[in-house]
Design a protein around this motif. Structure first.
Motif, short mmCIF file in Angstrom:
data_model
loop_
_atom_site.label_atom_id
_atom_site.label_comp_id
_atom_site.label_asym_id
_atom_site.label_seq_id
_atom_site.Cartn_x
_atom_site.Cartn_y
_atom_site.Cartn_z
N GLN A 148 54.81 39.70 49.74
CA GLN A 148 55.29 38.35 49.45
C GLN A 148 54.09 37.40 49.38
N PRO A 149 54.19 36.36 48.57
CA PRO A 149 53.07 35.42 48.46
C PRO A 149 52.82 34.66 49.75
N VAL A 150 51.59 34.25 49.97
CA VAL A 150 51.24 33.48 51.17
C VAL A 150 52.00 32.16 51.17
N THR A 151 52.05 31.52 50.02
CA THR A 151 52.82 30.29 49.87
C THR A 151 54.16 30.63 49.25
N PRO A 152 55.27 30.43 49.97
CA PRO A 152 56.59 30.81 49.45
C PRO A 152 56.91 30.13 48.12
N LEU A 153 57.72 30.80 47.32
CA LEU A 153 58.16 30.22 46.05
C LEU A 153 59.18 29.13 46.30
N THR A 154 59.13 28.10 45.49
CA THR A 154 60.12 27.04 45.60
C THR A 154 61.42 27.53 44.95
N GLU A 155 62.50 26.81 45.18
CA GLU A 155 63.79 27.18 44.59
C GLU A 155 63.70 27.19 43.07
N ARG A 156 63.02 26.21 42.49
CA ARG A 156 62.90 26.14 41.03
C ARG A 156 62.03 27.28 40.51
N GLU A 157 60.97 27.62 41.23
CA GLU A 157 60.13 28.74 40.81
C GLU A 157 60.92 30.04 40.84
N GLU A 158 61.79 30.20 41.84
CA GLU A 158 62.64 31.39 41.90
C GLU A 158 63.54 31.46 40.66
N GLN A 159 64.08 30.32 40.26
CA GLN A 159 64.96 30.28 39.10
C GLN A 159 64.21 30.62 37.82
N VAL A 160 63.00 30.09 37.68
CA VAL A 160 62.19 30.38 36.50
C VAL A 160 61.79 31.86 36.49
N LEU A 161 61.44 32.39 37.65
CA LEU A 161 61.06 33.80 37.76
C LEU A 161 62.18 34.71 37.30
N VAL A 162 63.37 34.47 37.77
CA VAL A 162 64.51 35.30 37.40
C VAL A 162 64.80 35.18 35.90
N VAL A 164 62.68 34.52 33.50
CA VAL A 164 61.64 35.28 32.78
C VAL A 164 61.92 36.77 32.87
N ALA A 165 62.32 37.24 34.05
CA ALA A 165 62.62 38.66 34.23
C ALA A 165 63.80 39.10 33.39
N ARG A 166 64.69 38.17 33.08
CA ARG A 166 65.82 38.48 32.21
C ARG A 166 65.44 38.49 30.74
N GLY A 167 64.20 38.12 30.45
CA GLY A 167 63.71 38.18 29.08
C GLY A 167 63.79 36.88 28.31
N LEU A 168 64.10 35.76 28.99
CA LEU A 168 64.22 34.49 28.30
C LEU A 168 62.85 33.95 27.88
N THR A 169 62.82 33.27 26.74
CA THR A 169 61.59 32.60 26.30
C THR A 169 61.45 31.28 27.04
N ASN A 170 60.29 30.64 26.91
CA ASN A 170 60.08 29.35 27.57
C ASN A 170 61.12 28.33 27.13
N LEU A 188 55.41 28.39 35.50
CA LEU A 188 54.87 29.72 35.21
C LEU A 188 53.43 29.84 35.72
N GLY A 189 52.65 28.81 35.52
CA GLY A 189 51.27 28.82 36.00
C GLY A 189 51.23 28.93 37.52
N SER A 190 52.11 28.19 38.19
CA SER A 190 52.17 28.24 39.65
C SER A 190 52.61 29.61 40.14
N LEU A 191 53.60 30.21 39.46
CA LEU A 191 54.09 31.53 39.83
C LEU A 191 52.98 32.58 39.71
N MET A 192 52.26 32.55 38.59
CA MET A 192 51.19 33.53 38.38
C MET A 192 50.10 33.38 39.44
N ALA A 207 59.50 40.63 39.91
CA ALA A 207 60.87 40.21 40.20
C ALA A 207 61.77 41.43 40.44
N TYR A 208 61.59 42.47 39.64
CA TYR A 208 62.41 43.66 39.82
C TYR A 208 61.98 44.45 41.06
#
Length: 214
Positions: A148-162, A164-170, A188-192, A207-208
């Motif tokens: 897990q990341p040292v700095t936890p993901l925010t709720e919005r970052e979790e939503q964006v991550l999922v 992206v994992a579903r294959g959605l474009t920006n 996306l930049g923050s997640l990476m 994510a998977y």
């Protein structure tokens, strides 16, 4: 701007076909073709194409090794690599994605998807064949559970991550979450940065692997 592409496949008929399809697209030029992985690496380093389209099973140097040599974590100036294969459930695919490939396609994907993948890779994005995305990622999810990341993901970052994992474009992520395109790119930049990954494919794998989509 014209996108410069290198095509590598040990089968002449496939190599020629891929080059013809891409060469016929507006704004794309096939600057070289390679007969094996070693040839691909040497030509790519000399010509610096915008995208390298590599077969995953080649003599001398296979697609994984060639991808790692051109786009791996130890490469100072990585290139954009898209991997193509005949097999939709091939262990090599997972290795190629971890080695730095920005996309994965089946050889029968068709001109439209092939062109889309090349343009996406050149633009810093990624594309995995829709017919195998979920199967591929689920097959390998959990093999090596990442920390897990040292700095936890925010709720919005979790939503964006999922998303992206579903294959959605920006643009699709922005529309689904009711946020601006620039905000999506910021997340996306923050997640990476938090997850220590380099592209959308690795975000989806993470994510998977952490069962975000279960």
């Amino acid at each position: 701007m014209t996108l410069r592409v290198l095509v590598a496949d040990d089968q002449e008929i496939v190599r020629t076909g891929l080059a013809m399809i891409l060469g016929a697209q507006e704004g794309i030029e096939v600057v070289a073709t390679a007969v094996d992985g070693q040839d691909a690496v040497e030509q790519a380093r000399a010509l610096r194409p915008d995208v390298c389209l590599l077969d995953i099973r080649m003599p001398r140097l296979n697609g994984i090794e060639a991808t790692r040599a051109l786009a791996g974590p130890d490469v100072a100036d990585p290139m954009a690599v898209v991997v193509v294969t005949t097999f939709d459930l091939d262990d090599y695919v997972y290795g190629a994605l971890l080695a730095g490939a920005r996309g994965f396609l089946l050889k029968d994907c068709g001109p439209q998807l092939l062109t889309h993948a090349v343009r996406a890779a050149a633009d810093g994005g990624s594309l995995i064949a829709p017919t195998v995305t979920t199967r591929l990622l689920r097959t390998f999810a959990g093999r090596d559970t990442p920390p897990q990341p040292v700095t936890p993901l925010t709720e919005r970052e979790e939503q964006v991550l999922v998303a992206v994992a579903r294959g959605l474009t920006n643009h699709e992520v922005a529309a689904e979450l009711y946020i601006s395109l620039s905000t999506v790119k910021t997340h996306l930049g923050s997640l990476m940065a938090k997850l220590g990954v380099r592209n959308r494919v690795e975000l989806a794998l993470w994510a998977y692997q952490t069962r975000r989509l279960d």
